[in-house]
Structures are given as structure tokens and as C-alpha cells.
Motif scaffolding. Structure first.
Motif, short mmCIF file in Angstrom:
data_model
loop_
_atom_site.label_atom_id
_atom_site.label_comp_id
_atom_site.label_asym_id
_atom_site.label_seq_id
_atom_site.Cartn_x
_atom_site.Cartn_y
_atom_site.Cartn_z
N SER A 57 41.88 41.74 43.62
CA SER A 57 41.81 41.31 45.63
C SER A 57 42.48 40.19 45.62
O SER A 57 43.25 39.91 44.86
CB SER A 57 40.64 41.31 45.63
OG SER A 57 39.53 40.29 45.30
N GLY A 58 42.15 40.02 46.87
CA GLY A 58 42.38 38.55 47.02
C GLY A 58 44.45 39.16 47.98
O GLY A 58 44.43 40.06 48.59
N ASP A 59 45.47 37.99 47.68
CA ASP A 59 46.92 38.32 48.33
C ASP A 59 47.60 39.11 47.66
O ASP A 59 48.20 40.24 48.37
CB ASP A 59 47.13 37.35 48.09
CG ASP A 59 47.08 36.92 47.16
OD1 ASP A 59 46.21 37.27 46.17
OD2 ASP A 59 48.63 36.49 46.55
N GLU A 60 46.56 40.12 46.49
CA GLU A 60 47.76 41.19 46.13
C GLU A 60 47.28 42.21 45.84
O GLU A 60 46.65 41.88 44.56
CB GLU A 60 48.47 41.01 45.24
CG GLU A 60 49.49 39.65 45.64
CD GLU A 60 50.54 38.97 44.11
OE1 GLU A 60 50.23 39.64 43.08
OE2 GLU A 60 51.07 38.45 44.28
N LEU A 61 46.35 42.94 46.36
CA LEU A 61 45.42 44.29 46.38
C LEU A 61 45.73 45.12 45.26
O LEU A 61 46.96 45.48 45.68
CB LEU A 61 44.75 45.11 47.63
CG LEU A 61 44.60 44.03 48.59
CD1 LEU A 61 43.56 44.47 49.95
CD2 LEU A 61 42.68 43.43 47.53
N SER A 62 44.95 45.61 44.26
CA SER A 62 45.49 46.63 43.33
C SER A 62 45.34 47.91 44.01
O SER A 62 44.54 48.01 44.32
CB SER A 62 44.62 45.88 42.44
OG SER A 62 43.82 46.63 42.13
N TYR A 118 45.04 34.61 36.96
CA TYR A 118 44.02 34.01 38.23
C TYR A 118 43.61 34.43 38.92
O TYR A 118 44.71 35.14 39.54
CB TYR A 118 44.43 31.97 37.87
CG TYR A 118 44.76 31.23 36.30
CD1 TYR A 118 43.91 31.72 35.35
CD2 TYR A 118 45.57 30.99 35.93
CE1 TYR A 118 43.65 31.10 34.84
CE2 TYR A 118 45.71 30.06 34.99
CZ TYR A 118 44.79 30.27 33.91
OH TYR A 118 44.61 29.58 33.14
N GLY A 119 42.79 34.26 39.58
CA GLY A 119 42.78 34.36 41.13
C GLY A 119 41.94 35.33 41.18
O GLY A 119 40.57 35.49 40.64
N SER A 120 41.07 36.21 42.64
CA SER A 120 39.97 36.75 42.99
C SER A 120 40.10 38.15 42.59
O SER A 120 41.41 38.93 42.61
CB SER A 120 40.14 37.08 44.27
OG SER A 120 39.76 35.16 44.91
N PHE A 121 39.08 38.76 42.36
CA PHE A 121 38.69 39.84 41.34
C PHE A 121 37.28 40.83 41.94
O PHE A 121 36.60 39.87 42.09
CB PHE A 121 39.40 40.13 39.68
CG PHE A 121 40.05 40.01 39.24
CD1 PHE A 121 41.39 40.44 39.03
CD2 PHE A 121 40.80 38.45 39.06
CE1 PHE A 121 42.02 40.69 38.48
CE2 PHE A 121 42.36 37.99 38.34
CZ PHE A 121 42.08 38.90 37.84
N HIS A 122 37.53 41.82 41.99
CA HIS A 122 35.93 42.51 42.09
C HIS A 122 35.38 43.21 40.91
O HIS A 122 36.40 43.65 40.61
CB HIS A 122 35.29 43.53 43.43
CG HIS A 122 35.94 43.11 44.80
ND1 HIS A 122 35.61 43.84 45.43
CD2 HIS A 122 36.23 41.56 45.24
CE1 HIS A 122 35.42 42.83 46.70
NE2 HIS A 122 35.54 42.02 46.72
N GLN A 123 34.77 42.76 39.84
CA GLN A 123 33.83 43.41 38.89
C GLN A 123 33.45 44.58 39.35
O GLN A 123 32.39 44.38 40.02
CB GLN A 123 33.81 42.56 37.96
CG GLN A 123 33.31 43.07 36.83
CD GLN A 123 33.35 42.06 35.44
OE1 GLN A 123 34.45 41.36 35.02
NE2 GLN A 123 31.95 41.27 35.27
N GLN A 124 33.41 46.06 38.59
CA GLN A 124 32.97 47.36 39.79
C GLN A 124 31.87 47.77 38.47
O GLN A 124 32.13 47.66 37.32
CB GLN A 124 33.67 47.65 40.28
CG GLN A 124 35.24 47.61 41.28
CD GLN A 124 35.80 48.46 41.62
OE1 GLN A 124 35.39 49.25 41.19
NE2 GLN A 124 36.27 48.58 42.73
N GLY A 135 30.23 42.58 41.55
CA GLY A 135 30.42 41.11 41.63
C GLY A 135 32.10 40.81 41.51
O GLY A 135 32.64 41.21 41.52
N VAL A 136 32.17 39.95 42.52
CA VAL A 136 33.23 39.45 42.97
C VAL A 136 33.43 38.25 42.31
O VAL A 136 32.78 37.24 42.11
CB VAL A 136 33.16 38.86 44.28
CG1 VAL A 136 34.59 38.00 44.81
CG2 VAL A 136 32.54 40.20 45.35
N ILE A 137 34.42 38.00 41.86
CA ILE A 137 33.85 36.57 40.77
C ILE A 137 35.89 36.11 41.24
O ILE A 137 37.10 36.93 41.29
CB ILE A 137 34.27 36.66 38.76
CG1 ILE A 137 35.45 37.64 38.94
CG2 ILE A 137 32.84 37.53 39.04
CD1 ILE A 137 35.82 38.32 37.56
N ASP A 138 36.00 34.55 40.55
CA ASP A 138 37.26 33.99 40.30
C ASP A 138 37.86 33.49 39.43
O ASP A 138 36.96 33.09 38.44
CB ASP A 138 37.10 32.76 41.57
CG ASP A 138 37.52 33.41 42.82
OD1 ASP A 138 37.82 34.32 43.21
OD2 ASP A 138 37.20 32.03 43.72
#
Length: 302
Positions: A57-62, A118-124, A135-138
Motif C-alpha cells: 500500500s502507501g505510495d506504490e500500490l501493488s 520497507y514500507g506500508s502493507f496490508h496483510q489480507q 492487518g495494516v502493518i509497516d
């Protein structure tokens, strides 16, 4: 104010979950985590399909994030309205993105050994091709930070907060195996009087940050204090915040697109003495180091 940061350390790892059955409570953590890893590797066969996806997530959405955005937003809306009693208008796309998608963290390895950026992720968390929790994690250079968890209220009986925390601990341990700089799992804010958060204190060894000395204290020593007073000094020693003594003149400010010290700003704006109390409060909150490295914005007079 009664919130405090909760840190989970790897020093002598053990877990005792109050919501587990007595049989599971006595199982050593290594066995419990190995069981979780077996599920992750699909070595165990169940009547349903359990899958976890880590999406950027964050600045570079997959691409994976874009393709599952509608499902994720739907689960978020159901959770906020059911658990936090939010209104439908407060659970729209804009508020969701501003709260849990947009991130100031930059993506990159920055020389680390972690297989993940490193960065922000969503663990689905998927169950039979249905998204039931996120789960939203950094992922940071020294620890994994648990930002937020939301889930489909239909599955609340699964204790998904506890389950997700265990999965995130297992995930952090896997990162630690290849990148020893990652040593902690941060569970975020802990409010002792909030029933939704109390499960966090069931992990051991865990530590709370003292709001007075900014030192980490064992959570089992902190809970009795918080039961008596929502805002408490958690450090029982004579320790003081060594970073709390701030020279106001050296505080960094941003004024008219220029980085200045507060003393220079006062010379340029001698008639603005009224904001000194605000700058003093700010410097006490952020401490000496941050007050010199973060720019405090000062608005130009109209």
C-alpha cells in the motif's frame, strides 16, 4: 490520555493467551508458531482454504491491492459500522484511503537484508476465497509495526485480533531470521480501559513506554498502575527524560519556505511573542533531538 506504545520483544519469547483453551495455553510458543508456519506452507489440510496475502500500500500500490480494493473497503466499512458504530458516510473510499492506505513511508530496502521492502502493507486474510480480515502493518528497518486490524464482524468469534497478532509475530520472526536488524514487533497504542485492546497485554514479554521517562517497562508491572490511574508514570526508578531539556532557541521552524532556528525566527518576527507558549509545548512533546530535526511550521502573517 492513557494510551501507551506496546512493544513485543524477542528476548525470552513466550505467549500465554487468556482467550485460548487451557490445552493451548500450556503449549510452548515454538510449537504454536511452528503450527502457524505449517498453515502458511499449506502443509495441513482443512475443509476450508486459508490464505494470507501481503500487498503493498502507501505510495506504490501493488496490482494485488488494486484488484482487491473493493473487497477490502467493504470489510472495513462493515467493521467500522459494527464495532465502532461509525456512520456509513464516515466509511467511504476517501476516509479509508486517508486512514489506512496513504502512507508517508518511502518504499525501499535501504541496505537491509529483508526479503520484503520497507514500507506500508496490508496483510489480507482469506477464507475460501472470501476476504475476512486485513492487518495494516509497516515494515521498518528495526521492527514490524502493527498499525490497525479490521475484520468482517461475522467472524468475530474467531478472535481475529489475537490470531492476526500471532501471524504477525510469526511473520516478524521470519524476517528476523534473514535480517537480524529487525528485532521487535510493535503492537501500537494500548489503552487499558478499552476492551478491544486488552488482548495485547496477554503477550509476554511485552513492554509499555513510560509517558514520563520514555523508557520501556514490563506490561505486567504497568497494568495495576493503569487500573488506578489512566495516566500514570510507569517507570518506578528515579529516571528522567534525558531528551526532555530543550533549548527553545535551537528549535527548528519552517517560515516562508525557509528552515530557521526559533531564535532567528524571533528576530525576524519580534511582534510574534504570543506563539512562544505553543513552541514550548511542542518542544516538550517531541524532545531535544526531534525539535532540531523536524521543522515546526510557522504561518506567515496575512
Amino acid at each position: 490520555m492513557e494510551s501507551a506504545k506496546l512493544l513485543f520483544s524477542w528476548g525470552c519469547l513466550s505467549v500465554c493467551m487468556a482467550s485460548f483453551s487451557p490445552i493451548v495455553k500450556d503449549v510452548p510458543l515454538t510449537i504454536l508458531l511452528n503450527f502457524i508456519c505449517l498453515i502458511l506452507s499449506n502443509c495441513l489440510v482443512f475443509h476450508c482454504t486459508n490464505q494470507i496475502k501481503l500487498v503493498k500500500s502507501g505510495d506504490e500500490l501493488s496490482d494485488s491491492f488494486h484488484s482487491t480494493f473493493k473487497q477490502s473497503l467493504a470489510v472495513y466499512s462493515k467493521y467500522q459500522m459494527s464495532v465502532h458504530k461509525d456512520k456509513p458516510a464516515d466509511c467511504n473510499k476517501t476516509t479509508f484511503e486517508g486512514f489506512l492506505v496513504d502512507s508517508p513511508l518511502e518504499t525501499g530496502h535501504q541496505g537491509g537484508k529483508s526479503p520484503h521492502e520497507y514500507g506500508s502493507f496490508h496483510q489480507q486474510y482469506w477464507l475460501d476465497d472470501k476476504l475476512i480480515a486485513v492487518g495494516v502493518i509497516d515494515i521498518l528497518p528495526s521492527y514490524v509495526s502493527s498499525v490497525y486490524l479490521y475484520y468482517d464482524p461475522v467472524y468475530s468469534f474467531l478472535s481475529l485480533g489475537t490470531y492476526a497478532a500471532l501471524r504477525e509475530i510469526a511473520f516478524t520472526r521470519n524476517l528476523m531470521a534473514v535480517d537480524p536488524d529487525i528485532q521487535f514487533y510493535c503492537m501500537g497504542y494500548y489503552i487499558n480501559s478499552c476492551p478491544k485492546m486488552r488482548y495485547k497485554a496477554n503477550f509476554s514479554p511485552s513492554f509499555l513506554l513510560c509517558p514520563k521517562t520514555y523508557t520501556w517497562q514490563p506490561v505486567e508491572n504497568c497494568r495495576p498502575k493503569l487500573e488506578c490511574n489512566a495516566y500514570s508514570r510507569l517507570d518506578e526508578t528515579n529516571a528522567v527524560d534525558e531528551d526532555g531539556d530543550v533549548d527553545l532557541a535551537s528549535v527548528a521552524v519552517l517560515f516562508k519556505h525557509q528552515a530557521l532556528t526559533y531564535s532567528l525566527y524571533q528576530m525576524l518576527c519580534p511582534n510574534r511573542k504570543q506563539d512562544e507558549a505553543e513552541v514550548q509545548e511542542y518542544s516538550r512533546l517531541v524532545g531535544r533531538k526531534c525539535s532540531r530535526s523536524i521543522l515546526l511550521y510557522r504561518q506567515s502573517s496575512k
